[in-house]
Each structure stands twice: as C-alpha cells, then as structure tokens.
Scaffold this motif. Structure first.
Motif, PDB file in Angstrom:
ATOM      1  N   LYS A  12      38.337   3.544  15.363  1.00 37.87           N
ATOM      2  CA  LYS A  12      37.581   2.385  14.736  1.00 37.87           C
ATOM      3  C   LYS A  12      36.777   1.749  15.896  1.00 37.87           C
ATOM      4  O   LYS A  12      35.829   1.536  15.672  1.00 37.87           O
ATOM      5  CB  LYS A  12      38.535   1.384  14.202  1.00 37.87           C
ATOM      6  CG  LYS A  12      38.140   0.189  13.605  1.00 37.87           C
ATOM      7  CD  LYS A  12      39.245  -0.656  12.891  1.00 37.87           C
ATOM      8  CE  LYS A  12      38.859  -1.888  12.445  1.00 37.87           C
ATOM      9  NZ  LYS A  12      39.908  -2.924  11.981  1.00 37.87           N
ATOM     10  N   MET A  13      37.717   1.583  17.202  1.00 35.64           N
ATOM     11  CA  MET A  13      36.706   1.237  18.033  1.00 35.64           C
ATOM     12  C   MET A  13      35.431   1.843  18.242  1.00 35.64           C
ATOM     13  O   MET A  13      34.412   1.250  18.663  1.00 35.64           O
ATOM     14  CB  MET A  13      37.484   0.964  19.342  1.00 35.64           C
ATOM     15  CG  MET A  13      36.889   0.334  20.563  1.00 35.64           C
ATOM     16  SD  MET A  13      37.741   0.354  22.122  1.00 35.64           S
ATOM     17  CE  MET A  13      38.198  -1.560  22.063  1.00 35.64           C
ATOM     18  N   GLN A  14      35.603   3.173  18.703  1.00 33.86           N
ATOM     19  CA  GLN A  14      34.362   4.062  18.687  1.00 33.86           C
ATOM     20  C   GLN A  14      33.330   3.764  17.800  1.00 33.86           C
ATOM     21  O   GLN A  14      32.305   3.672  18.050  1.00 33.86           O
ATOM     22  CB  GLN A  14      34.922   5.684  18.853  1.00 33.86           C
ATOM     23  CG  GLN A  14      33.732   6.341  19.114  1.00 33.86           C
ATOM     24  CD  GLN A  14      34.152   8.119  19.125  1.00 33.86           C
ATOM     25  OE1 GLN A  14      35.510   8.289  18.878  1.00 33.86           O
ATOM     26  NE2 GLN A  14      33.523   8.820  19.566  1.00 33.86           N
ATOM     27  N   SER A  15      33.756   3.900  16.351  1.00 30.29           N
ATOM     28  CA  SER A  15      32.829   3.644  15.395  1.00 30.29           C
ATOM     29  C   SER A  15      32.097   2.228  15.751  1.00 30.29           C
ATOM     30  O   SER A  15      30.892   2.274  15.492  1.00 30.29           O
ATOM     31  CB  SER A  15      33.526   3.721  13.988  1.00 30.29           C
ATOM     32  OG  SER A  15      32.565   3.226  13.009  1.00 30.29           O
ATOM     33  N   MET A  16      32.798   1.136  16.058  1.00 27.86           N
ATOM     34  CA  MET A  16      32.077  -0.075  16.077  1.00 27.86           C
ATOM     35  C   MET A  16      31.293  -0.019  17.469  1.00 27.86           C
ATOM     36  O   MET A  16      30.135  -0.615  17.251  1.00 27.86           O
ATOM     37  CB  MET A  16      33.201  -1.036  16.429  1.00 27.86           C
ATOM     38  CG  MET A  16      32.759  -2.456  16.584  1.00 27.86           C
ATOM     39  SD  MET A  16      34.054  -3.659  16.994  1.00 27.86           S
ATOM     40  CE  MET A  16      34.564  -3.333  18.299  1.00 27.86           C
ATOM     41  N   SER A  87      30.394  -2.654  26.285  1.00 24.63           N
ATOM     42  CA  SER A  87      31.323  -1.424  26.959  1.00 24.63           C
ATOM     43  C   SER A  87      32.848  -1.485  26.656  1.00 24.63           C
ATOM     44  O   SER A  87      33.579  -2.613  26.395  1.00 24.63           O
ATOM     45  CB  SER A  87      30.965  -1.594  28.600  1.00 24.63           C
ATOM     46  OG  SER A  87      31.831  -2.706  29.030  1.00 24.63           O
ATOM     47  N   PRO A  88      33.560  -0.352  26.728  1.00 24.98           N
ATOM     48  CA  PRO A  88      34.952  -0.289  26.307  1.00 24.98           C
ATOM     49  C   PRO A  88      35.824  -1.066  27.180  1.00 24.98           C
ATOM     50  O   PRO A  88      36.843  -1.601  26.640  1.00 24.98           O
ATOM     51  CB  PRO A  88      35.484   1.378  26.715  1.00 24.98           C
ATOM     52  CG  PRO A  88      34.003   1.914  26.595  1.00 24.98           C
ATOM     53  CD  PRO A  88      32.957   0.973  27.142  1.00 24.98           C
ATOM     54  N   LYS A  89      35.482  -1.207  28.354  1.00 22.68           N
ATOM     55  CA  LYS A  89      36.186  -1.982  29.226  1.00 22.68           C
ATOM     56  C   LYS A  89      36.470  -3.609  28.736  1.00 22.68           C
ATOM     57  O   LYS A  89      37.330  -4.329  29.144  1.00 22.68           O
ATOM     58  CB  LYS A  89      36.169  -2.190  30.525  1.00 22.68           C
ATOM     59  CG  LYS A  89      34.674  -2.534  31.099  1.00 22.68           C
ATOM     60  CD  LYS A  89      34.562  -2.598  32.591  1.00 22.68           C
ATOM     61  CE  LYS A  89      33.014  -3.026  32.870  1.00 22.68           C
ATOM     62  NZ  LYS A  89      32.625  -2.780  34.160  1.00 22.68           N
ATOM     63  N   GLN A  91      36.325  -4.458  25.376  1.00 24.01           N
ATOM     64  CA  GLN A  91      36.903  -4.531  24.102  1.00 24.01           C
ATOM     65  C   GLN A  91      38.398  -4.909  24.182  1.00 24.01           C
ATOM     66  O   GLN A  91      39.086  -4.682  25.140  1.00 24.01           O
ATOM     67  CB  GLN A  91      36.701  -3.308  23.471  1.00 24.01           C
ATOM     68  CG  GLN A  91      35.441  -2.671  23.228  1.00 24.01           C
ATOM     69  CD  GLN A  91      34.564  -3.393  22.444  1.00 24.01           C
ATOM     70  OE1 GLN A  91      34.867  -3.903  21.469  1.00 24.01           O
ATOM     71  NE2 GLN A  91      33.388  -3.530  22.919  1.00 24.01           N
ATOM     72  N   GLN A  92      38.746  -5.998  23.144  1.00 25.43           N
ATOM     73  CA  GLN A  92      39.697  -6.466  23.091  1.00 25.43           C
ATOM     74  C   GLN A  92      40.757  -5.687  21.932  1.00 25.43           C
ATOM     75  O   GLN A  92      40.128  -5.047  21.355  1.00 25.43           O
ATOM     76  CB  GLN A  92      39.775  -8.001  22.636  1.00 25.43           C
ATOM     77  CG  GLN A  92      39.089  -8.808  23.639  1.00 25.43           C
ATOM     78  CD  GLN A  92      39.583  -8.935  25.067  1.00 25.43           C
ATOM     79  OE1 GLN A  92      40.683  -8.888  25.295  1.00 25.43           O
ATOM     80  NE2 GLN A  92      38.772  -8.781  26.010  1.00 25.43           N
ATOM     81  N   GLY A  93      41.822  -5.969  22.175  1.00 23.87           N
ATOM     82  CA  GLY A  93      43.090  -5.309  21.060  1.00 23.87           C
ATOM     83  C   GLY A  93      43.312  -3.904  21.309  1.00 23.87           C
ATOM     84  O   GLY A  93      44.022  -3.445  20.689  1.00 23.87           O
ATOM     85  N   MET A  94      43.097  -3.284  22.465  1.00 26.64           N
ATOM     86  CA  MET A  94      43.144  -1.756  22.667  1.00 26.64           C
ATOM     87  C   MET A  94      44.692  -1.946  23.218  1.00 26.64           C
ATOM     88  O   MET A  94      44.925  -2.475  24.122  1.00 26.64           O
ATOM     89  CB  MET A  94      42.299  -1.069  23.346  1.00 26.64           C
ATOM     90  CG  MET A  94      40.985  -0.742  22.674  1.00 26.64           C
ATOM     91  SD  MET A  94      41.257   0.029  21.148  1.00 26.64           S
ATOM     92  CE  MET A  94      41.686   1.894  21.835  1.00 26.64           C
ATOM     93  N   PRO A  95      45.811  -1.084  22.705  1.00 27.31           N
ATOM     94  CA  PRO A  95      46.924  -0.908  23.276  1.00 27.31           C
ATOM     95  C   PRO A  95      47.073  -0.088  24.700  1.00 27.31           C
ATOM     96  O   PRO A  95      47.881  -0.114  25.307  1.00 27.31           O
ATOM     97  CB  PRO A  95      47.819  -0.191  22.140  1.00 27.31           C
ATOM     98  CG  PRO A  95      46.644   0.881  21.428  1.00 27.31           C
ATOM     99  CD  PRO A  95      45.463  -0.066  21.729  1.00 27.31           C
ATOM    100  N   PHE A  96      46.001   0.586  25.285  1.00 24.84           N
ATOM    101  CA  PHE A  96      46.064   1.237  26.361  1.00 24.84           C
ATOM    102  C   PHE A  96      44.870   0.909  27.444  1.00 24.84           C
ATOM    103  O   PHE A  96      44.023   0.167  27.035  1.00 24.84           O
ATOM    104  CB  PHE A  96      45.881   2.839  26.072  1.00 24.84           C
ATOM    105  CG  PHE A  96      44.935   3.258  24.981  1.00 24.84           C
ATOM    106  CD1 PHE A  96      43.610   3.575  25.604  1.00 24.84           C
ATOM    107  CD2 PHE A  96      45.270   3.376  23.788  1.00 24.84           C
ATOM    108  CE1 PHE A  96      42.719   3.897  24.684  1.00 24.84           C
ATOM    109  CE2 PHE A  96      44.249   3.686  22.896  1.00 24.84           C
ATOM    110  CZ  PHE A  96      43.110   3.979  23.223  1.00 24.84           C
TER     111      PHE A  96
END
Length: 96
Positions: A12-16, A87-89, A91-96
């Motif tokens: 989902k994050m990648q798609s967003m 950028s991925p760093k 992004q919020q809400g990622m468990p890892f």
C-alpha cells in the motif's frame, strides 16, 4: 505482528509513493529572483527562463549569470524538498 499485514502495508505504501512521485513529476515549480523567472517540472527539467529586459546589460553579464545560477539552484532545491517529503524515511505508520 502478522507478516501478511506487514506485506499489505508495504505494498500500500509503495503504491501511494508511486502515485505521489507521478504527481510530483508533472508538477510545475517556479522561482522568481530579481526579475528572472525560472520554471521547471518535477523531473528537474528547466521549462522556461524569462529575463526582464531591464536586466540585460551587455557590460554586466556576470550579475545576470549569478542571478540565473541562484534562481536555478533554488528551484532545484525546492524540487528536492518535495521529493524528500515523499521519501520512505518520512512515511508514517510503517511497522519496521
């Protein structure tokens, strides 16, 4: 945590992020500095440079060049800032 949920979140994050990047690439950025207008797109391609005729002094070409460099660097910095926001760093809400 369930690995399946983690993978779903990652997809989902990648798609967003891909959607945001496509939108960013089509976005037009502009900077105006002391009578010079520069427009660029999110691909970091300069689309337009408009120089106020008052600035065109054949005997002071260096000043004009300096303003163009400053404005170009600023527009590229603005574009880079927008990329940093998605950028991925950041992004919020990622468990890892």
């Amino acid at each position: 945590m369930d690995m399946k949920k983690i993978m779903e979140q990652a997809k989902k994050m990648q798609s967003m992020m891909e959607k945001q990047e496509i939108e960013l690439k089509s976005k037009i950025f502009s900077v105006e500095k002391q009578g010079i207008l520069i427009k660029a797109n999110g691909n970091r391609e300069i689309l337009e440079i408009n120089i106020n005729e008052v600035l065109i002094d054949p005997e002071d070409k260096e000043m004009l060049q300096d303003i163009i460099i400053i404005a170009t660097n600023e527009i590229l910095e603005n574009i880079n800032d927008e990329y940093e926001k998605i950028s991925p760093k950041n992004q919020q809400g990622m468990p890892f």
